[in-house]
Design a protein around this motif. Structure first.
Motif, PDB file in Angstrom:
ATOM      1  N   ASN A 248       0.467  -1.227  -0.391  1.00  0.00           N
ATOM      2  CA  ASN A 248       0.130   0.035  -0.632  1.00  0.00           C
ATOM      3  C   ASN A 248       0.261   1.282  -0.391  1.00  0.00           C
ATOM      4  OD1 ASN A 248       0.797  -0.174   2.336  1.00  0.00           O
ATOM      5  ND2 ASN A 248      -1.179   1.019   3.347  1.00  0.00           N
ATOM      6  N   ILE A 249       1.681   1.360  -0.451  1.00  0.00           N
ATOM      7  CA  ILE A 249       2.921   1.885  -0.475  1.00  0.00           C
ATOM      8  C   ILE A 249       3.190   3.018  -1.792  1.00  0.00           C
ATOM      9  CG2 ILE A 249       4.853   3.359  -0.050  1.00  0.00           C
ATOM     10  CD1 ILE A 249       4.248   2.210   2.551  1.00  0.00           C
ATOM     11  N   ARG A 250       3.185   3.945  -2.109  1.00  0.00           N
ATOM     12  CA  ARG A 250       2.678   4.305  -3.551  1.00  0.00           C
ATOM     13  C   ARG A 250       3.490   5.578  -4.214  1.00  0.00           C
ATOM     14  NH1 ARG A 250       0.407   8.712  -5.028  1.00  0.00           N
ATOM     15  NH2 ARG A 250      -0.212  10.652  -3.246  1.00  0.00           N
ATOM     16  N   LYS A 251       4.319   6.452  -4.344  1.00  0.00           N
ATOM     17  CA  LYS A 251       5.324   7.033  -4.811  1.00  0.00           C
ATOM     18  C   LYS A 251       4.047   8.351  -5.033  1.00  0.00           C
ATOM     19  CE  LYS A 251       8.457   4.105  -8.288  1.00  0.00           C
ATOM     20  NZ  LYS A 251       8.916   4.024  -9.762  1.00  0.00           N
ATOM     21  N   VAL A 252       4.666   8.996  -4.096  1.00  0.00           N
ATOM     22  CA  VAL A 252       4.459  10.568  -4.757  1.00  0.00           C
ATOM     23  C   VAL A 252       4.876  11.160  -5.559  1.00  0.00           C
ATOM     24  CG1 VAL A 252       3.985  13.530  -3.926  1.00  0.00           C
ATOM     25  CG2 VAL A 252       3.758  10.812  -1.827  1.00  0.00           C
ATOM     26  N   ASN A 253       6.134  11.135  -5.919  1.00  0.00           N
ATOM     27  CA  ASN A 253       6.730  11.365  -7.023  1.00  0.00           C
ATOM     28  C   ASN A 253       7.329  10.278  -7.660  1.00  0.00           C
ATOM     29  OD1 ASN A 253       8.934  12.769  -8.945  1.00  0.00           O
ATOM     30  ND2 ASN A 253      10.503  13.199  -6.969  1.00  0.00           N
ATOM     31  N   PRO A 254       6.915  10.635  -8.929  1.00  0.00           N
ATOM     32  CA  PRO A 254       6.586   9.617  -9.991  1.00  0.00           C
ATOM     33  C   PRO A 254       7.667   8.198 -10.711  1.00  0.00           C
ATOM     34  CG  PRO A 254       5.529  10.771 -11.402  1.00  0.00           C
ATOM     35  CD  PRO A 254       5.782  11.717  -9.535  1.00  0.00           C
ATOM     36  N   ALA A 255       9.423   9.951 -10.253  1.00  0.00           N
ATOM     37  CA  ALA A 255      10.585   9.465 -10.511  1.00  0.00           C
ATOM     38  C   ALA A 255      11.435   8.917  -9.004  1.00  0.00           C
ATOM     39  CB  ALA A 255      11.136  10.669 -10.932  1.00  0.00           C
ATOM     40  N   SER A 256      10.736   8.402  -8.001  1.00  0.00           N
ATOM     41  CA  SER A 256      10.986   7.779  -6.267  1.00  0.00           C
ATOM     42  C   SER A 256      11.976   6.139  -7.225  1.00  0.00           C
ATOM     43  CB  SER A 256      10.062   8.313  -6.059  1.00  0.00           C
ATOM     44  OG  SER A 256       9.784   9.496  -5.605  1.00  0.00           O
ATOM     45  N   ALA A 257      13.067   6.227  -6.328  1.00  0.00           N
ATOM     46  CA  ALA A 257      13.028   4.853  -6.574  1.00  0.00           C
ATOM     47  C   ALA A 257      11.357   3.549  -6.130  1.00  0.00           C
ATOM     48  CB  ALA A 257      14.056   4.224  -5.569  1.00  0.00           C
ATOM     49  N   SER A 258      11.660   2.175  -6.868  1.00  0.00           N
ATOM     50  CA  SER A 258      10.964   1.498  -6.786  1.00  0.00           C
ATOM     51  C   SER A 258      10.493   1.655  -5.579  1.00  0.00           C
ATOM     52  CB  SER A 258      11.565   0.114  -7.744  1.00  0.00           C
ATOM     53  OG  SER A 258      11.059   0.242  -9.211  1.00  0.00           O
ATOM     54  N   VAL A 259       9.563   0.646  -4.802  1.00  0.00           N
ATOM     55  CA  VAL A 259       8.741   0.047  -3.426  1.00  0.00           C
ATOM     56  C   VAL A 259       9.053  -0.549  -3.234  1.00  0.00           C
ATOM     57  CG1 VAL A 259       7.549   2.455  -3.513  1.00  0.00           C
ATOM     58  CG2 VAL A 259       8.293   2.375  -1.409  1.00  0.00           C
ATOM     59  N   THR A 260       8.202  -0.995  -2.462  1.00  0.00           N
ATOM     60  CA  THR A 260       7.358  -2.171  -1.846  1.00  0.00           C
ATOM     61  C   THR A 260       6.743  -2.095  -0.032  1.00  0.00           C
ATOM     62  OG1 THR A 260       6.825  -4.312  -2.242  1.00  0.00           O
ATOM     63  CG2 THR A 260       8.972  -3.691  -1.781  1.00  0.00           C
ATOM     64  N   GLY A 261       6.781  -2.836   0.599  1.00  0.00           N
ATOM     65  CA  GLY A 261       6.430  -2.778   2.212  1.00  0.00           C
ATOM     66  C   GLY A 261       4.800  -2.291   1.971  1.00  0.00           C
ATOM     67  N   PHE A 262       4.409  -2.345   3.506  1.00  0.00           N
ATOM     68  CA  PHE A 262       3.436  -2.060   4.036  1.00  0.00           C
ATOM     69  C   PHE A 262       3.376  -1.401   5.241  1.00  0.00           C
ATOM     70  CE2 PHE A 262      -0.887  -2.671   4.663  1.00  0.00           C
ATOM     71  CZ  PHE A 262      -1.317  -2.813   3.994  1.00  0.00           C
ATOM     72  N   PHE A 263       2.718  -0.420   4.982  1.00  0.00           N
ATOM     73  CA  PHE A 263       1.985   0.440   6.232  1.00  0.00           C
ATOM     74  C   PHE A 263       0.836   0.279   7.085  1.00  0.00           C
ATOM     75  CE2 PHE A 263       0.215   4.035   8.575  1.00  0.00           C
ATOM     76  CZ  PHE A 263       1.463   4.315  10.374  1.00  0.00           C
ATOM     77  N   GLY A 264       0.639  -0.691   7.984  1.00  0.00           N
ATOM     78  CA  GLY A 264      -0.954  -1.727   9.144  1.00  0.00           C
ATOM     79  C   GLY A 264      -0.976  -0.323   9.637  1.00  0.00           C
ATOM     80  N   THR A 265      -2.251  -0.362   9.926  1.00  0.00           N
ATOM     81  CA  THR A 265      -3.602  -0.104  11.097  1.00  0.00           C
ATOM     82  C   THR A 265      -3.771  -0.831  11.557  1.00  0.00           C
ATOM     83  OG1 THR A 265      -4.522   1.235   9.679  1.00  0.00           O
ATOM     84  CG2 THR A 265      -2.596   2.534  10.473  1.00  0.00           C
ATOM     85  N   SER A 266      -4.239  -0.882  13.288  1.00  0.00           N
ATOM     86  CA  SER A 266      -4.840  -2.498  13.697  1.00  0.00           C
ATOM     87  C   SER A 266      -5.256  -1.829  14.994  1.00  0.00           C
ATOM     88  CB  SER A 266      -3.873  -3.671  13.584  1.00  0.00           C
ATOM     89  OG  SER A 266      -3.573  -3.969  12.803  1.00  0.00           O
ATOM     90  N   SER A 267      -6.742  -2.292  15.187  1.00  0.00           N
ATOM     91  CA  SER A 267      -7.070  -2.163  16.921  1.00  0.00           C
ATOM     92  C   SER A 267      -6.632  -3.707  17.169  1.00  0.00           C
ATOM     93  CB  SER A 267      -8.388  -2.217  16.823  1.00  0.00           C
ATOM     94  OG  SER A 267      -8.821  -2.082  18.038  1.00  0.00           O
TER      95      SER A 267
END
Length: 276
Positions: A248-267
């Motif tokens: 669920n990580i997205r590039k704000v600047n399209p020229a940014s380096a490739s990215v992966t991973g996840f920022f999760g929120t939980s109860s």
């Protein structure tokens, strides 16, 4: 007859040996991909975000990390926090606390790279409000004899609830592939569920302490954990090609380096007890 079999076996072995070749396989080196990994929950404790790069499977060095990044976390009611760098690519969420129903935006920037992840803390359904143990003798479904955990809980009305159950044995988190226990309410919406068995790699013994944490998940987070579980279990002669884990990580600047991973929120809520 026996001599014939020995001769045939000898010839077969010789043929196999003659067919052996040493193959030098050239593995293409891929560019490292940035990983952003973090979480915010309702637990009253500091949370962290980690930034590091992937590395080749055969690499003998540790993954490189990202230092001096500017990371902020804000919610949809106006609260904002700048994360403090702890070192080794780890950044701490010190003040912000997760609240069910709120939406959080994680922003990461370093150099010309800018990224963002948005996640809402979903309600917690199918909370583990009971915890029992059943002793199982060694058999096909239970390769080791011992105590196995079963939970019970109430699924809330309304489809779309997802939960992960994290198991801790004597304070140690159990994180092998089969111990990623996921639940969705697709076929049991609104029902009381009892005797729900949690998967573990090895059984508990008398006197062990067990804590079960129920984490509410967004559907995206559930899918990512399901991807991870599938990849960790994907091995052997007939293993299938590995797809990319969803992120669920997205590039704000399209020229940014490739990215992966996840920022999760939980109860999160937990139940614990000792094995009798």
């Amino acid at each position: 007859m026996r001599l014939t079999r020995i001769i045939i076996l000898f010839l077969f072995t010789a043929i196999l040996a003659a067919c052996e070749r040493v193959l030098d396989i050239e593995i293409r080196e891929e560019q490292p991909v940035l990983v952003i990994e973090g979480s915010l929950t309702t637990k009253r404790e500091p949370h962290t975000v980690k930034l590091y790069y992937t590395r080749p499977v055969i690499a003998g060095t540790a993954a490189s990390v990202v230092s001096q990044a500017f990371i902020t976390l804000k919610d949809n009611v106006g609260n904002i926090e700048t994360l403090r760098e702890l070192g080794n690519g780890v950044y701490e969420i010190s003040n912000m606390r997760g609240r069910e129903g709120r939406t959080y935006t994680l922003s990461v920037a370093f150099g010309d790279n800018t990224y963002e992840a948005i996640s809402t803390i979903p309600r917690l359904s199918m909370e583990a409000d009971t915890l029992e143990f059943k002793y199982k003798n060694k058999q096909l479904l239970y390769p080791e004899e011992g105590y196995y955990p079963f939970i019970g809980g109430q699924d809330l009305d309304g489809l779309g609830d997802f939960t992960q159950y994290k198991i801790f044995r004597n304070g140690k988190f159990l994180n092998k592939a089969k111990e990623i226990n996921l639940f969705r309410d697709k076929y049991v919406d609104g029902n009381r569920i009892g005797n729900y068995e949690l998967e573990i790699d090895s059984p508990f013994v008398s006197g062990d302490h067990i804590r079960i944490e129920a984490w509410s998940l967004t559907e995206a987070h559930y899918n990512t954990l399901a991807d991870i579980r599938e990849q960790l279990s994907n091995s052997g002669l007939f293993a299938s090609p590995l797809p990319n884990v969803r992120s669920n990580i997205r590039k704000v600047n399209p020229a940014s380096a490739s990215v992966t991973g996840f920022f999760g929120t939980s109860s999160v809520k937990s139940v614990e007890r000792y094995v009798p």
